[in-house]
Design a protein around this motif. Sequence first.
Motif, short mmCIF file in Angstrom:
data_model
loop_
_atom_site.label_atom_id
_atom_site.label_comp_id
_atom_site.label_asym_id
_atom_site.label_seq_id
_atom_site.Cartn_x
_atom_site.Cartn_y
_atom_site.Cartn_z
N VAL A 24 -7.10 1.36 1.22
CA VAL A 24 -5.95 1.17 0.34
C VAL A 24 -5.29 -0.18 0.61
CG1 VAL A 24 -3.64 2.03 -0.25
CG2 VAL A 24 -5.54 3.64 0.04
N LYS A 25 -5.32 -0.62 1.86
CA LYS A 25 -4.74 -1.93 2.19
C LYS A 25 -5.44 -3.06 1.44
CE LYS A 25 -2.75 -0.86 6.72
NZ LYS A 25 -2.74 -1.19 8.17
N ASP A 26 -6.74 -2.88 1.18
CA ASP A 26 -7.47 -3.89 0.41
C ASP A 26 -6.98 -3.94 -1.04
OD1 ASP A 26 -9.43 -4.95 2.35
OD2 ASP A 26 -10.15 -2.89 2.38
N ILE A 27 -6.61 -2.77 -1.58
CA ILE A 27 -6.04 -2.75 -2.93
C ILE A 27 -4.71 -3.49 -2.96
CG2 ILE A 27 -5.11 -1.25 -4.74
CD1 ILE A 27 -7.16 0.86 -3.94
N ILE A 28 -3.90 -3.24 -1.93
CA ILE A 28 -2.60 -3.93 -1.85
C ILE A 28 -2.81 -5.43 -1.71
CG2 ILE A 28 -0.52 -4.17 -0.45
CD1 ILE A 28 -0.90 -1.17 0.28
N HIS A 29 -3.78 -5.82 -0.87
CA HIS A 29 -4.08 -7.24 -0.70
C HIS A 29 -4.54 -7.85 -2.03
CE1 HIS A 29 -5.47 -10.94 1.22
NE2 HIS A 29 -6.58 -10.82 0.51
N PHE A 30 -5.38 -7.11 -2.76
CA PHE A 30 -5.87 -7.60 -4.05
C PHE A 30 -4.71 -7.80 -5.03
CE2 PHE A 30 -7.28 -6.79 -8.40
CZ PHE A 30 -8.25 -7.77 -8.54
N SER A 31 -3.73 -6.91 -5.00
CA SER A 31 -2.59 -7.04 -5.93
C SER A 31 -1.82 -8.33 -5.66
CB SER A 31 -1.66 -5.83 -5.82
OG SER A 31 -0.93 -5.86 -4.61
N ASN A 32 -1.82 -8.77 -4.41
CA ASN A 32 -1.13 -10.02 -4.06
C ASN A 32 -2.00 -11.25 -4.27
OD1 ASN A 32 1.28 -8.72 -3.16
ND2 ASN A 32 0.26 -8.17 -1.25
N HIS A 33 -3.33 -11.04 -4.24
CA HIS A 33 -4.27 -12.15 -4.40
C HIS A 33 -5.39 -11.74 -5.36
CE1 HIS A 33 -2.28 -13.97 -0.90
NE2 HIS A 33 -2.39 -12.78 -0.32
N PRO A 34 -5.06 -11.49 -6.63
CA PRO A 34 -6.08 -11.00 -7.57
C PRO A 34 -7.13 -12.06 -7.89
CG PRO A 34 -4.06 -11.53 -8.74
CD PRO A 34 -3.75 -11.68 -7.28
N THR A 35 -8.32 -11.60 -8.22
CA THR A 35 -9.41 -12.48 -8.63
C THR A 35 -9.87 -12.06 -10.03
OG1 THR A 35 -11.07 -11.03 -7.62
CG2 THR A 35 -10.19 -12.82 -6.26
N THR A 36 -10.49 -12.97 -10.73
CA THR A 36 -10.91 -12.68 -12.10
C THR A 36 -11.99 -11.62 -12.16
OG1 THR A 36 -12.46 -14.53 -12.01
CG2 THR A 36 -10.30 -14.96 -12.98
N GLU A 37 -12.82 -11.51 -11.10
CA GLU A 37 -13.90 -10.51 -11.13
C GLU A 37 -13.41 -9.11 -10.79
OE1 GLU A 37 -14.32 -12.57 -7.04
OE2 GLU A 37 -13.83 -13.12 -9.11
N GLY A 38 -12.18 -8.99 -10.32
CA GLY A 38 -11.63 -7.68 -10.04
C GLY A 38 -12.09 -7.11 -8.70
N LEU A 39 -11.67 -5.90 -8.43
CA LEU A 39 -12.02 -5.19 -7.20
C LEU A 39 -12.70 -3.89 -7.60
CD1 LEU A 39 -11.76 -5.00 -4.06
CD2 LEU A 39 -9.64 -3.73 -4.46
N MET A 40 -14.01 -3.77 -7.30
CA MET A 40 -14.77 -2.60 -7.72
C MET A 40 -14.98 -1.65 -6.54
SD MET A 40 -18.65 -2.27 -9.30
CE MET A 40 -18.23 -2.63 -11.00
N PHE A 41 -14.88 -0.35 -6.83
CA PHE A 41 -15.21 0.65 -5.83
C PHE A 41 -15.60 1.95 -6.53
CE2 PHE A 41 -10.57 0.50 -6.35
CZ PHE A 41 -10.28 1.81 -6.73
N GLU A 42 -16.20 2.84 -5.75
CA GLU A 42 -16.56 4.16 -6.27
C GLU A 42 -15.45 5.15 -5.93
OE1 GLU A 42 -19.81 7.77 -5.56
OE2 GLU A 42 -20.18 5.78 -4.70
N VAL A 43 -15.08 5.96 -6.91
CA VAL A 43 -14.08 7.00 -6.69
C VAL A 43 -14.80 8.27 -6.26
CG1 VAL A 43 -12.25 8.38 -7.74
CG2 VAL A 43 -12.56 6.00 -8.43
N VAL A 44 -14.43 8.80 -5.11
CA VAL A 44 -15.03 10.03 -4.59
C VAL A 44 -14.23 11.20 -5.14
CG1 VAL A 44 -15.70 11.31 -2.53
CG2 VAL A 44 -15.68 8.80 -2.50
N ARG A 45 -14.79 11.91 -6.10
CA ARG A 45 -13.99 12.93 -6.78
C ARG A 45 -14.19 14.34 -6.23
NH1 ARG A 45 -16.81 13.01 -12.78
NH2 ARG A 45 -18.97 13.03 -12.13
N GLY A 46 -15.36 14.63 -5.65
CA GLY A 46 -15.70 15.99 -5.25
C GLY A 46 -14.62 16.72 -4.47
N PRO A 47 -14.33 16.30 -3.22
CA PRO A 47 -13.38 17.06 -2.40
C PRO A 47 -11.93 16.91 -2.84
CG PRO A 47 -14.14 15.11 -1.23
CD PRO A 47 -14.93 15.18 -2.49
#
Length: 369
Positions: free
Chosen positions: A164-187
Motif C-alpha cells: 500500500v505504501k507503493d500506492i501512496i508513493h505513486f500518488s505523490n509521484h505518478p507516471t504516465t504508464e500507471g501502477l499495475m498490480f493483480e487484485v487478490v479477490r478470493g480470501p
Amino acid sequence: MVTDTREAGWKYAVNTLFEKAGIDLHLEQRKLTEVLRLPELKAELEALRQTGDIERISAKEREIADKIQDAVSRFPREENSQNPSEIVATQNINCVGASILGGSLLKEAGIVYLVGNLPRHSLLFVLTSDEQVLWRDMLFRGNNRYVTDPMIQGTNMDGNPLTVKDIIHFSNHPTTEGLMFEVVRGPFDLRFPWIPRNHKVLLTLFESEMGQKIQLLKNTALTLSDLGRIKEANEANRLAASFNPRDPDIFNNFGNSLLTLEHDNDALAAYRKAISIDPDTDNTYNALGYVLSTQGKFDEAIQCYREAIKNNPNIDYFYNNLGNALVHENKVAEAIDAYTRYVRAADPSENSKEIQKVKAKIQQLKQAI
C-alpha cells in the motif's frame, strides 16, 4: 470525437460524449455541489487540517468521500437501455461518468484520489491523511474497501513485493504508464461478476486526469464499434493503447477493430500483445485462433483454442472452433471429442441450429473412421 480527444482537449471530448447521452456533467456537478454543501464541507476539512490532528482529518476525508459516493451513485443510468443504437450506449458511460463526476467532486473538496482501471470498469482510490487507501465504486453505495498489502500482488521499481505504501508513493509521484498490480479477490470476497472467477483481476492505477482520459477512450471505442463506426473505433483503440500500453483489454479491443478492418497481421500483433500482458485471457486466445485459422495456420490455431478452453472451459463455441481446426489437421478423434463437448455445453434454446449442424459433423466424422 476521437479527433476532439487528441487535438481539442480530452475534457471537451468528455462533455461531448455525455451530451450525446443527454447528460450535462457540468450541470450535474453544480447540482451535487449545492446538495452536498461542498464548500462548507471543504472549509470544515481545511479547518481540521490546520489542527494537525491526523485521526480527525482522515475521518472527515472519509465522511466527505462517503457523501460524494452516496450522491454520485444516484447518477442517472439504465442497466438495460432500450435506446436506439444512434444514442451513445448507456452501459458504456456508466462507470466512466460516475468516476469523472465523483472525481471532480473529490478534487473540489480537496481530497486526493487515483483512478483504477479494470477491464470494463472504473474505480476511484481515495487516499486519506492517515495513509489509508480505500477503493470506491462510484456506481454503488457502500461498495468500498480498505486496500491492504495481502490484497495486491505485484512488484515495485526495486523488485520488491508491492505494498500500500507503493500506492501512496505513486500518488505523490505518478507516471504516465500507471501502477499495475493483480487484485487478490478470493480470501477477501471481492466480487467482479463480469470477470470469470478463474481469471486474474489486473488493475492499473493512474493519476486522475490520465485515468479518466484512458477510460473515456476505451468506452468511446466500444461505443463507436457498437455503432458500426469501426475506423473511428480503431483510432480510439490506438490512442488508448498509446496512453496505456499495459492494458490487455485495450489490445484485445484494438485487435477486434483491426480484424474488422481486415488488417489481419496487425490484429495478430494486437492479440499477441494482449496475451503477453494477461496469459489467462480466453476470448483473446479464441480470437487469435480464429485469425490463424483464416490464414491456414491450423496447428497454431489449435494451440490457441486449447488455451482459451483451459482458461475458461465454460464457453461452448471454443469447443466448436477447436473441432473445426482439428478437422483441417485430420485429427478426427480429437475433433469428434471437441464437437461432442460443444453439443454438451451449448444451450439448445439459443443454438439449436448450430447444435444440429455439429451433430451432423460428428456423424460424418464417425463414418469416415
